[in-house]
Design a protein around this motif. Structure first.
Motif, PDB file in Angstrom:
ATOM      1  N   PHE A 217      38.489  34.349  46.835  1.00  0.00           N
ATOM      2  CA  PHE A 217      39.725  33.977  46.151  1.00  0.00           C
ATOM      3  C   PHE A 217      40.186  32.608  46.617  1.00  0.00           C
ATOM      4  O   PHE A 217      41.258  32.460  47.207  1.00  0.00           O
ATOM      5  CB  PHE A 217      40.816  35.023  46.419  1.00  0.00           C
ATOM      6  N   PRO A 218      39.386  31.538  46.378  1.00  0.00           N
ATOM      7  CA  PRO A 218      39.751  30.216  46.894  1.00  0.00           C
ATOM      8  C   PRO A 218      41.008  29.645  46.263  1.00  0.00           C
ATOM      9  O   PRO A 218      41.655  28.788  46.844  1.00  0.00           O
ATOM     10  CB  PRO A 218      38.523  29.360  46.557  1.00  0.00           C
ATOM     11  N   ALA A 219      41.372  30.110  45.067  1.00  0.00           N
ATOM     12  CA  ALA A 219      42.495  29.509  44.363  1.00  0.00           C
ATOM     13  C   ALA A 219      43.761  30.351  44.443  1.00  0.00           C
ATOM     14  O   ALA A 219      44.748  30.051  43.778  1.00  0.00           O
ATOM     15  CB  ALA A 219      42.131  29.286  42.889  1.00  0.00           C
ATOM     16  N   THR A 220      43.761  31.399  45.234  1.00  0.00           N
ATOM     17  CA  THR A 220      44.930  32.265  45.297  1.00  0.00           C
ATOM     18  C   THR A 220      45.154  32.730  46.722  1.00  0.00           C
ATOM     19  O   THR A 220      44.312  32.531  47.599  1.00  0.00           O
ATOM     20  CB  THR A 220      44.752  33.486  44.367  1.00  0.00           C
ATOM     21  N   ASP A 221      46.286  33.353  46.950  1.00  0.00           N
ATOM     22  CA  ASP A 221      46.575  33.920  48.258  1.00  0.00           C
ATOM     23  C   ASP A 221      45.600  35.059  48.519  1.00  0.00           C
ATOM     24  O   ASP A 221      45.468  35.962  47.684  1.00  0.00           O
ATOM     25  CB  ASP A 221      48.008  34.441  48.276  1.00  0.00           C
ATOM     26  N   PRO A 222      44.900  35.058  49.655  1.00  0.00           N
ATOM     27  CA  PRO A 222      43.899  36.092  49.904  1.00  0.00           C
ATOM     28  C   PRO A 222      44.460  37.510  49.855  1.00  0.00           C
ATOM     29  O   PRO A 222      43.801  38.427  49.366  1.00  0.00           O
ATOM     30  CB  PRO A 222      43.373  35.742  51.302  1.00  0.00           C
ATOM     31  N   GLY A 223      45.675  37.688  50.356  1.00  0.00           N
ATOM     32  CA  GLY A 223      46.271  39.019  50.336  1.00  0.00           C
ATOM     33  C   GLY A 223      46.481  39.509  48.920  1.00  0.00           C
ATOM     34  O   GLY A 223      46.157  40.647  48.573  1.00  0.00           O
ATOM     35  N   ARG A 224      47.023  38.647  48.062  1.00  0.00           N
ATOM     36  CA  ARG A 224      47.226  39.021  46.656  1.00  0.00           C
ATOM     37  C   ARG A 224      45.898  39.254  45.960  1.00  0.00           C
ATOM     38  O   ARG A 224      45.754  40.192  45.172  1.00  0.00           O
ATOM     39  CB  ARG A 224      47.985  37.911  45.929  1.00  0.00           C
ATOM     40  N   GLY A 225      44.919  38.402  46.258  1.00  0.00           N
ATOM     41  CA  GLY A 225      43.615  38.572  45.623  1.00  0.00           C
ATOM     42  C   GLY A 225      42.941  39.866  46.022  1.00  0.00           C
ATOM     43  O   GLY A 225      42.334  40.549  45.197  1.00  0.00           O
ATOM     44  N   CYS A 226      43.058  40.224  47.287  1.00  0.00           N
ATOM     45  CA  CYS A 226      42.452  41.460  47.770  1.00  0.00           C
ATOM     46  C   CYS A 226      43.113  42.672  47.131  1.00  0.00           C
ATOM     47  O   CYS A 226      42.436  43.607  46.695  1.00  0.00           O
ATOM     48  CB  CYS A 226      42.568  41.524  49.287  1.00  0.00           C
ATOM     49  N   LEU A 227      44.452  42.663  47.047  1.00  0.00           N
ATOM     50  CA  LEU A 227      45.164  43.782  46.420  1.00  0.00           C
ATOM     51  C   LEU A 227      44.801  43.898  44.952  1.00  0.00           C
ATOM     52  O   LEU A 227      44.550  45.004  44.445  1.00  0.00           O
ATOM     53  CB  LEU A 227      46.674  43.581  46.570  1.00  0.00           C
ATOM     54  N   ALA A 228      44.756  42.769  44.245  1.00  0.00           N
ATOM     55  CA  ALA A 228      44.409  42.808  42.828  1.00  0.00           C
ATOM     56  C   ALA A 228      43.005  43.381  42.628  1.00  0.00           C
ATOM     57  O   ALA A 228      42.784  44.205  41.735  1.00  0.00           O
ATOM     58  CB  ALA A 228      44.499  41.406  42.221  1.00  0.00           C
ATOM     59  N   ALA A 229      42.059  42.954  43.459  1.00  0.00           N
ATOM     60  CA  ALA A 229      40.690  43.454  43.339  1.00  0.00           C
ATOM     61  C   ALA A 229      40.634  44.963  43.557  1.00  0.00           C
ATOM     62  O   ALA A 229      39.921  45.686  42.848  1.00  0.00           O
ATOM     63  CB  ALA A 229      39.781  42.736  44.340  1.00  0.00           C
ATOM     64  N   LEU A 230      41.385  45.450  44.541  1.00  0.00           N
ATOM     65  CA  LEU A 230      41.395  46.884  44.820  1.00  0.00           C
ATOM     66  C   LEU A 230      41.990  47.666  43.656  1.00  0.00           C
ATOM     67  O   LEU A 230      41.431  48.674  43.208  1.00  0.00           O
ATOM     68  CB  LEU A 230      42.182  47.159  46.092  1.00  0.00           C
ATOM     69  N   LEU A 231      43.137  47.227  43.136  1.00  0.00           N
ATOM     70  CA  LEU A 231      43.778  47.937  42.034  1.00  0.00           C
ATOM     71  C   LEU A 231      42.885  47.956  40.799  1.00  0.00           C
ATOM     72  O   LEU A 231      42.724  48.993  40.147  1.00  0.00           O
ATOM     73  CB  LEU A 231      45.117  47.285  41.704  1.00  0.00           C
TER      74      LEU A 231
END
Length: 339
Positions: free
Chosen positions: A146-160
């Motif tokens: 997730f180079p273009a976004t906050d890693p925490g938000r990217g990780c949560l989005a991927a999980l959901l």
């Protein structure tokens, strides 16, 4: 002197040496699940030092050691990620937003026309709940995905998104479970949008979500040593970081009878009460009070109120691995259930 890994500031002689960040980066980019599994398969012990960027971590791959860290003596280890549960007021607004976003995923669906469910669920955007803290070491890995976004938000989005896609696959593969879920949403919601007061009554829907997350949890779990410990023959001092896979724990037959079987009822209160704390870590930590549970329950109930998804024949489902394991292209046929 042989190449020796650095463990908590000391050098220990180990003929296998330490895995440097270039190897790790290449492995994570290709097949991180396979890479972590190979650490145990190629003759390495159950704890392997490796570098992620400049940081030294210890990959814990042996199932008995994963169990030891997460179950046997969890006071020696600290979960690095924590999520604040929403207030009552926040819960009301978050639930409305989650329902609206879930309805938007199916706006272009037509009855009987095949859809790529994975691509549809990939449009889901988590309800904005402010900054999401994840372990700093995991952040180094997430920045690659997730180079273009906050890693925490990217990780949560991927999980959901992955959890939603797997949910429709599992339900279509288990028609009895799908029928029970549809019966529940029809009874509780009667065709109207989900509200915060409905969520406690969507008990079976919540069990379905729990079972999907047991079978398809996050890829990696982090723990930090807080008391001196010897793990897999290696002494670890406070501050040492451990990298674990929750898959082996979630499929431990001593904890979960018939672990490969999709069985939402294993999460009935009378059947899961025996589970020790730390036996279920779908997000990398155990927190059944976070809004992630509500968000997934609301999204599943919202879509199931109107749609039934049927499997298609002739195509083998494959899993892609990044932060989570997700179906690569889940082609299904939607049938309309309500208005």
């Amino acid at each position: 002197m042989p190449d020796a890994p650095i463990v908590s500031g000391r050098r220990l002689l180990r003929p296998m040496g330490v895995i440097r960040m270039g190897h790790m980066e290449a492995a994570v980019a290709g097949d991180p699940l396979g890479f972590l599994g190979s650490l145990a398969d190629d003759g390495r012990p159950g704890v392997t030092p490796l570098y992620i960027g400049p940081r030294l971590v210890h990959a814990v791959t042996a199932p008995d050691l994963v169990r030891a860290v997460l179950l046997a003596d969890p006071r020696r280890y600290e979960a690095q990620a924590k999520v604040r549960p929403p207030t009552a007021g926040e819960l009301v607004g978050h639930t409305v937003n989650a329902a609206v976003r879930a309805r938007g995923l199916t706006a272009d669906w037509r009855p009987g026309v095949e859809v790529d469910v994975t691509a549809a669920m990939d449009r889901y955007e988590p309800v904005d709940r402010g900054p999401i803290a994840i372990p700093s070491t995991i952040t180094l890995l997430m920045q690659r995905f997730f180079p273009a976004t906050d890693p925490g938000r990217g990780c949560l989005a991927a999980l959901l998104r992955a959890t939603l896609a797997w949910t429709w696959h599992e339900l279509a593969s288990h028609p009895h479970a799908q029928a029970r879920l549809h019966a529940e949403v029809d009874t509780v919601l009667a065709g109207r949008p989900v509200t915060a007061s409905d969520v406690p009554n969507l008990r079976y829907t919540r069990r379905v979500v729990s079972e999907v997350l047991r079978l398809h949890p996050v890829l990696l779990v982090m723990r930090t040593v807080v008391k001196p410990v010897r793990l897999g023959g290696i002494p670890l001092s406070p501050g040492a970081e451990l990298l674990l896979r929750p898959h082996s724990l979630h499929r431990d037959p001593e904890l979960y009878p018939a672990p490969a079987q999709f069985d939402p009822d294993r999460w009935r209160a009378d059947r899961c009460a025996h589970l020790p704390r730390g036996a279920f870590v779908p997000f990398g930590y155990e927190d059944r009070g976070s809004f992630v549970w509500t968000e997934l329950t609301v999204a599943v109930a919202t879509i199931a109120t109107r749609w039934q998804l049927l499997p298609t024949l002739g195509r083998r489902l494959r899993a892609q691995v990044s932060v989570v394991e997700r179906p690569d292209r889940l082609v299904m046929v939607p049938q309309q259930r309500g208005v």
